[in-house]
Design a protein around this motif. Structure first.
Motif, PDB file in Angstrom:
ATOM      1  N   LEU A 216       0.834  -1.205   0.000  1.00 24.24           N
ATOM      2  CA  LEU A 216       0.000   0.000   0.000  1.00 24.24           C
ATOM      3  C   LEU A 216       0.868   1.254   0.000  1.00 24.24           C
ATOM      4  CD1 LEU A 216      -2.887  -0.918   2.487  1.00 24.24           C
ATOM      5  CD2 LEU A 216      -3.076  -0.604   0.018  1.00 24.24           C
ATOM      6  N   GLN A 217       1.967   1.236   0.743  1.00 19.21           N
ATOM      7  CA  GLN A 217       2.870   2.392   0.752  1.00 19.21           C
ATOM      8  C   GLN A 217       3.473   2.632  -0.631  1.00 19.21           C
ATOM      9  OE1 GLN A 217       5.564   1.201   3.879  1.00 19.21           O
ATOM     10  NE2 GLN A 217       4.465   2.363   5.448  1.00 19.21           N
ATOM     11  N   LYS A 218       3.858   1.540  -1.305  1.00 18.98           N
ATOM     12  CA  LYS A 218       4.417   1.695  -2.650  1.00 18.98           C
ATOM     13  C   LYS A 218       3.366   2.205  -3.621  1.00 18.98           C
ATOM     14  CE  LYS A 218       8.194  -1.663  -2.387  1.00 18.98           C
ATOM     15  NZ  LYS A 218       8.834  -2.829  -3.033  1.00 18.98           N
ATOM     16  N   CYS A 219       2.126   1.721  -3.484  1.00 15.01           N
ATOM     17  CA  CYS A 219       1.048   2.215  -4.344  1.00 15.01           C
ATOM     18  C   CYS A 219       0.815   3.699  -4.110  1.00 15.01           C
ATOM     19  CB  CYS A 219      -0.234   1.429  -4.075  1.00 15.01           C
ATOM     20  SG  CYS A 219      -0.255  -0.246  -4.747  1.00 15.01           S
ATOM     21  N   ALA A 220       0.809   4.112  -2.843  1.00 14.18           N
ATOM     22  CA  ALA A 220       0.574   5.518  -2.530  1.00 14.18           C
ATOM     23  C   ALA A 220       1.696   6.399  -3.072  1.00 14.18           C
ATOM     24  CB  ALA A 220       0.437   5.689  -1.017  1.00 14.18           C
ATOM     25  N   SER A 221       2.930   5.966  -2.930  1.00 13.17           N
ATOM     26  CA  SER A 221       4.057   6.775  -3.387  1.00 13.17           C
ATOM     27  C   SER A 221       4.145   6.862  -4.904  1.00 13.17           C
ATOM     28  CB  SER A 221       5.364   6.218  -2.819  1.00 13.17           C
ATOM     29  OG  SER A 221       5.589   4.895  -3.288  1.00 13.17           O
ATOM     30  N   ASN A 222       3.594   5.857  -5.612  1.00  8.55           N
ATOM     31  CA  ASN A 222       3.651   5.851  -7.074  1.00  8.55           C
ATOM     32  C   ASN A 222       2.384   6.396  -7.724  1.00  8.55           C
ATOM     33  OD1 ASN A 222       6.267   4.763  -7.342  1.00  8.55           O
ATOM     34  ND2 ASN A 222       5.503   2.699  -6.990  1.00  8.55           N
ATOM     35  N   GLY A 223       1.424   6.880  -6.916  1.00  9.53           N
ATOM     36  CA  GLY A 223       0.257   7.544  -7.485  1.00  9.53           C
ATOM     37  C   GLY A 223      -0.901   6.635  -7.853  1.00  9.53           C
ATOM     38  N   VAL A 224      -0.947   5.424  -7.311  1.00  7.11           N
ATOM     39  CA  VAL A 224      -2.076   4.529  -7.569  1.00  7.11           C
ATOM     40  C   VAL A 224      -3.312   5.055  -6.845  1.00  7.11           C
ATOM     41  CG1 VAL A 224      -2.966   2.178  -7.304  1.00  7.11           C
ATOM     42  CG2 VAL A 224      -0.559   2.556  -7.858  1.00  7.11           C
ATOM     43  N   THR A 225      -4.456   5.045  -7.523  1.00  3.37           N
ATOM     44  CA  THR A 225      -5.713   5.450  -6.902  1.00  3.37           C
ATOM     45  C   THR A 225      -6.575   4.228  -6.639  1.00  3.37           C
ATOM     46  OG1 THR A 225      -6.726   5.842  -9.071  1.00  3.37           O
ATOM     47  CG2 THR A 225      -5.675   7.724  -7.972  1.00  3.37           C
ATOM     48  N   PHE A 226      -7.506   4.354  -5.694  1.00  4.72           N
ATOM     49  CA  PHE A 226      -8.358   3.243  -5.292  1.00  4.72           C
ATOM     50  C   PHE A 226      -9.822   3.650  -5.433  1.00  4.72           C
ATOM     51  CE2 PHE A 226      -4.337   2.291  -3.431  1.00  4.72           C
ATOM     52  CZ  PHE A 226      -4.255   0.908  -3.373  1.00  4.72           C
ATOM     53  N   LEU A 227     -10.612   2.727  -5.932  1.00  2.00           N
ATOM     54  CA  LEU A 227     -12.047   2.938  -6.113  1.00  2.00           C
ATOM     55  C   LEU A 227     -12.781   1.873  -5.307  1.00  2.00           C
ATOM     56  CD1 LEU A 227     -14.172   4.629  -7.615  1.00  2.00           C
ATOM     57  CD2 LEU A 227     -14.040   2.988  -9.492  1.00  2.00           C
ATOM     58  N   THR A 228     -13.534   2.300  -4.303  1.00  2.00           N
ATOM     59  CA  THR A 228     -14.220   1.351  -3.420  1.00  2.00           C
ATOM     60  C   THR A 228     -15.541   0.930  -4.057  1.00  2.00           C
ATOM     61  OG1 THR A 228     -15.178   3.226  -2.226  1.00  2.00           O
ATOM     62  CG2 THR A 228     -13.166   2.266  -1.339  1.00  2.00           C
ATOM     63  N   SER A 229     -15.502  -0.162  -4.777  1.00  2.00           N
ATOM     64  CA  SER A 229     -16.678  -0.698  -5.424  1.00  2.00           C
ATOM     65  C   SER A 229     -16.417  -2.149  -5.778  1.00  2.00           C
ATOM     66  CB  SER A 229     -17.033   0.116  -6.677  1.00  2.00           C
ATOM     67  OG  SER A 229     -18.255  -0.313  -7.223  1.00  2.00           O
ATOM     68  N   LYS A 230     -17.371  -2.740  -6.498  1.00  2.00           N
ATOM     69  CA  LYS A 230     -17.259  -4.131  -6.934  1.00  2.00           C
ATOM     70  C   LYS A 230     -17.567  -4.203  -8.413  1.00  2.00           C
ATOM     71  CE  LYS A 230     -18.864  -8.792  -5.687  1.00  2.00           C
ATOM     72  NZ  LYS A 230     -19.784  -9.561  -4.804  1.00  2.00           N
ATOM     73  N   VAL A 231     -16.806  -5.009  -9.138  1.00  2.22           N
ATOM     74  CA  VAL A 231     -16.971  -5.135 -10.588  1.00  2.22           C
ATOM     75  C   VAL A 231     -18.068  -6.150 -10.895  1.00  2.22           C
ATOM     76  CG1 VAL A 231     -15.868  -5.860 -12.738  1.00  2.22           C
ATOM     77  CG2 VAL A 231     -14.597  -4.478 -11.078  1.00  2.22           C
ATOM     78  N   SER A 232     -18.982  -5.752 -11.778  1.00  2.75           N
ATOM     79  CA  SER A 232     -20.055  -6.670 -12.191  1.00  2.75           C
ATOM     80  C   SER A 232     -19.904  -7.152 -13.625  1.00  2.75           C
ATOM     81  CB  SER A 232     -21.418  -5.978 -12.042  1.00  2.75           C
ATOM     82  OG  SER A 232     -21.501  -4.824 -12.871  1.00  2.75           O
ATOM     83  N   GLY A 233     -19.047  -6.489 -14.422  1.00  7.11           N
ATOM     84  CA  GLY A 233     -18.863  -6.931 -15.798  1.00  7.11           C
ATOM     85  C   GLY A 233     -17.804  -6.112 -16.497  1.00  7.11           C
ATOM     86  N   VAL A 234     -17.352  -6.627 -17.636  1.00 10.85           N
ATOM     87  CA  VAL A 234     -16.342  -5.928 -18.431  1.00 10.85           C
ATOM     88  C   VAL A 234     -16.580  -6.244 -19.897  1.00 10.85           C
ATOM     89  CG1 VAL A 234     -14.707  -7.851 -18.215  1.00 10.85           C
ATOM     90  CG2 VAL A 234     -13.862  -5.579 -18.788  1.00 10.85           C
TER      91      VAL A 234
END
Length: 250
Positions: A216-234
């Motif tokens: 999580l620290q590496k994701c935060a330092s590299n600019g990764v964003t998080f979306l709190t949801s669930k995928v239903s299709g693609v």
């Protein structure tokens, strides 16, 4: 890390690129129509002849794709993705144990949450914040791409236990995430006592909370964003992918 290209991309490489010395690649001959030896396309397909026409636009696209593919294969990662060619643990290894770390919270690591209205697209969407998903996300983001991780709770505990060879963890710089280390590993080749064998290669058990916190620290330092949801299709098309969330957003 073995880089696998599709058949179309492989055909665009006019000459084999110069690969890093750490990587080992093997090329196997392919049987055509079940024959033991290679045949000409005409012999393999019968008497038909194949006429292929390529436009100037197609040639330019092929040249650009060939250049991109060569640059990708010639690029040496800053952090090695490969394991040592043989077990090479630094220093003597004895049995080691410590209590696992507490699971990280928002007070320990503050991640950035994705705003779909301001940024409706990303270069890469990762579904799930397990160890593989977070590792991929932070590595791709470190390369300059926009990455969004979709998960109901980025701080949720990782349920399974994870074991690994100590030398592989050292190669990735993650040896601090080991909570148990065994100097050797026992394997069984048969059901009776004669099938018992010991591998003199140290084996460890992952401290999952510490690994989660580190990723999580590496994701935060590299600019990764998080979306709190669930995928239903693609759905895929026109060179892009559209992910549909459980609440109807895309």
């Amino acid at each position: 890390m073995l880089q696998t290209l599709s058949g179309r991309s492989t055909s665009l490489l006019s000459s084999p690129p110069q690969l890093p010395s750490q990587h080992v690649y093997s090329v196997k001959s392919t049987r055509i129509c079940g024959a033991e030896s290679l045949q000409s396309p005409q012999a393999a397909l019968g008497t038909r002849t194949l006429n292929v026409t390529r436009s100037t636009t197609h040639a330019r696209e092929a040249s650009r794709a060939r250049t991109r593919a060569q640059a990708l294969l010639q690029r040496t990662p800053e952090t090695p993705y490969f394991s040592p060619p043989k077990p090479s643990v630094d220093g003597p290894v004895q049995y080691y144990y410590r209590e696992p770390s507490p699971w990280p919270t928002q007070q320990d690591v503050q991640v950035a949450y994705h705003d779909l209205q301001r940024q409706p697209a990303a270069d890469l969407l990762v579904v799930g914040s397990g160890p593989s998903g977070l590792a991929v996300a932070e590595r791709v983001a470190a390369g300059g791409f926009s990455v969004c991780v979709i998960d109901l709770d980025p701080y949720a505990p990782m349920i399974p236990n994870y074991g690994c060879w100590v030398d592989e963890m050292q190669a990735m710089g993650l040896e601090e995430c080991l909570e148990v280390v065994w100097p050797k590993a026992k394997v069984w080749l048969d059901n009776d006592k004669s099938g018992e064998r010991f591998l003199r290669r140290p084996y460890g058990r992952m401290d999952r909370p510490m690994l989660k916190k580190l990723l999580l620290q590496k994701c935060a330092s590299n600019g990764v964003t998080f979306l709190t949801s669930k995928v239903s299709g693609v759905s895929h098309g026109d060179g892009t992918s559209t992910v549909t969330l459980s609440d109807g957003r895309t």
